[in-house]
Write an enzyme that holds these catalytic residues in place. Structure first.
Site, PDB file in Angstrom:
ATOM      1  N   GLY A 154     -53.911  39.995 -11.480  1.00  0.00           N
ATOM      2  CA  GLY A 154     -53.395  38.693 -10.710  1.00  0.00           C
ATOM      3  C   GLY A 154     -53.772  37.484 -11.120  1.00  0.00           C
ATOM      4  O   GLY A 154     -55.165  37.769 -11.791  1.00  0.00           O
TER       5      GLY A 154
ATOM      6  N   GLN B  53     -57.224  28.959 -10.395  1.00  0.00           N
ATOM      7  CA  GLN B  53     -57.988  29.695 -11.494  1.00  0.00           C
ATOM      8  C   GLN B  53     -57.721  29.193 -12.860  1.00  0.00           C
ATOM      9  O   GLN B  53     -58.632  29.574 -13.629  1.00  0.00           O
ATOM     10  CB  GLN B  53     -57.838  31.328 -11.539  1.00  0.00           C
ATOM     11  CG  GLN B  53     -58.324  32.154 -10.458  1.00  0.00           C
ATOM     12  CD  GLN B  53     -57.954  33.579 -10.449  1.00  0.00           C
ATOM     13  OE1 GLN B  53     -56.970  33.915 -10.305  1.00  0.00           O
ATOM     14  NE2 GLN B  53     -59.026  34.312 -10.904  1.00  0.00           N
TER      15      GLN B  53
ATOM     16  N   CYS C 198     -62.283  40.127 -10.566  1.00  0.00           N
ATOM     17  CA  CYS C 198     -61.675  38.967 -10.368  1.00  0.00           C
ATOM     18  C   CYS C 198     -62.069  38.144 -11.872  1.00  0.00           C
ATOM     19  O   CYS C 198     -63.021  38.312 -12.219  1.00  0.00           O
ATOM     20  CB  CYS C 198     -62.298  37.808  -9.258  1.00  0.00           C
ATOM     21  SG  CYS C 198     -61.612  36.370  -9.148  1.00  0.00           S
ATOM     22  N   LEU C 199     -61.009  37.596 -12.572  1.00  0.00           N
ATOM     23  CA  LEU C 199     -61.192  36.952 -13.455  1.00  0.00           C
ATOM     24  C   LEU C 199     -62.196  35.835 -13.583  1.00  0.00           C
ATOM     25  O   LEU C 199     -62.665  35.435 -14.600  1.00  0.00           O
ATOM     26  CB  LEU C 199     -59.784  36.404 -14.275  1.00  0.00           C
ATOM     27  CG  LEU C 199     -58.694  37.722 -14.730  1.00  0.00           C
ATOM     28  CD1 LEU C 199     -57.454  37.157 -15.257  1.00  0.00           C
ATOM     29  CD2 LEU C 199     -59.513  38.648 -15.702  1.00  0.00           C
TER      30      LEU C 199
ATOM     31  N   HIS D 296     -56.050  39.182  -2.094  1.00  0.00           N
ATOM     32  CA  HIS D 296     -56.997  38.597  -3.049  1.00  0.00           C
ATOM     33  C   HIS D 296     -56.400  37.382  -3.700  1.00  0.00           C
ATOM     34  O   HIS D 296     -57.133  36.407  -3.604  1.00  0.00           O
ATOM     35  CB  HIS D 296     -57.409  39.551  -4.021  1.00  0.00           C
ATOM     36  CG  HIS D 296     -58.183  39.114  -5.276  1.00  0.00           C
ATOM     37  ND1 HIS D 296     -59.454  39.706  -5.608  1.00  0.00           N
ATOM     38  CD2 HIS D 296     -58.173  38.139  -6.323  1.00  0.00           C
ATOM     39  CE1 HIS D 296     -59.874  38.896  -6.496  1.00  0.00           C
ATOM     40  NE2 HIS D 296     -59.538  37.993  -6.763  1.00  0.00           N
ATOM     41  N   GLU D 297     -55.240  37.332  -4.170  1.00  0.00           N
ATOM     42  CA  GLU D 297     -54.847  36.112  -4.625  1.00  0.00           C
ATOM     43  C   GLU D 297     -54.500  35.189  -3.756  1.00  0.00           C
ATOM     44  O   GLU D 297     -54.591  33.880  -3.870  1.00  0.00           O
ATOM     45  CB  GLU D 297     -53.425  36.446  -5.368  1.00  0.00           C
ATOM     46  CG  GLU D 297     -53.707  37.500  -6.588  1.00  0.00           C
ATOM     47  CD  GLU D 297     -54.818  37.145  -7.671  1.00  0.00           C
ATOM     48  OE1 GLU D 297     -54.972  35.685  -7.875  1.00  0.00           O
ATOM     49  OE2 GLU D 297     -55.293  38.149  -8.089  1.00  0.00           O
TER      50      GLU D 297
ATOM     51  N   HIS E 224     -57.485  32.981  -2.834  1.00  0.00           N
ATOM     52  CA  HIS E 224     -57.582  31.975  -3.805  1.00  0.00           C
ATOM     53  C   HIS E 224     -57.047  30.615  -3.355  1.00  0.00           C
ATOM     54  O   HIS E 224     -57.565  29.616  -3.577  1.00  0.00           O
ATOM     55  CB  HIS E 224     -57.048  32.363  -5.258  1.00  0.00           C
ATOM     56  CG  HIS E 224     -58.118  33.002  -6.003  1.00  0.00           C
ATOM     57  ND1 HIS E 224     -59.479  32.928  -6.227  1.00  0.00           N
ATOM     58  CD2 HIS E 224     -57.835  34.308  -6.611  1.00  0.00           C
ATOM     59  CE1 HIS E 224     -59.907  33.678  -7.189  1.00  0.00           C
ATOM     60  NE2 HIS E 224     -59.008  34.896  -7.199  1.00  0.00           N
TER      61      HIS E 224
HETATM   62 CO    CO Z   1     -59.328  36.515  -8.328  1.00  0.00          CO
END
Ligand code: CO
Length: 176
Positions: free
Chosen positions: A46, A51, A101-102, A143-144, A147
């Site tokens: 995701g 991000q 997480c990226l 999670h997304e 953000h």
């Molecule tokens: Co993330």
């Protein structure tokens, strides 16, 4: 399409609250194309717009990119686009192992999440849809979504655990 730079912790941008998208125009479509390419290139499940440095309420999830072992198989993709998403319902608490997480490369931790997350959002054509994610897809939605609120999964850790993992994270980043 182009691959975008991913904003990484501790960049303060990740703490910004994202704003509603008022019009799904060509810029948004281009942003989504680039986000998809960036997510696949980085083997993510995701990605939220913040991000890649864009504070808009938009995230993508690779809905089919999860194998039976819960890992992304990186072969099949079914990218869902969530514009101005709203969480409708959260059910059944459970422990999710190894969330990542990226924006926090190489940092993974067990995070407690709800098992099912139901979300309402607009797709790229401006159509409203509802979707229920279970297990890792429910986790991905939570999670997304966080953000967009300027939250990160590490916020859910105990202070001791967080301090420990972030120390490791900073050490690793310095050596890279
Ligand atoms: Co993330």
């Amino acid at each position: 399409m182009s691959i975008l730079n991913i904003v990484t912790f501790p960049d303060s941008k990740l703490r910004e609250k994202s704003k509603e998208i008022e019009k799904i125009d060509e810029n948004i479509k281009k942003l989504v194309d680039d986000m998809i390419e960036t997510m696949i290139e980085n083997k993510g499940l995701g990605l939220a717009a913040i991000q890649v440095g864009v504070p808009l309420r938009l995230f993508i999830i690779d809905w089919r990119g999860v194998g039976e072992d819960g890992e992304n198989d990186h072969k099949n993709h079914d990218i869902k686009v969530f514009i101005n998403p709203r969480i409708l319902n959260l059910e059944k608490k459970f422990i999710m192992e190894n969330e990542g997480c990226l924006s926090l490369p190489d940092l993974r931790a067990d995070i407690e999440r709800y098992y099912i997350a139901e979300v309402e959002a607009f797709d790229l054509s401006g159509k409203k849809f509802k979707l229920k994610g279970e297990d890792i897809l429910g986790v991905a939605i939570q999670h997304e979504y966080e953000h967009l609120e300027g939250k990160l999964f590490i916020d859910k850790l105990s202070p001791v655990k967080r301090r420990f993992l972030l120390k490791e994270y900073k050490k690793k980043r310095k050596n890279d």
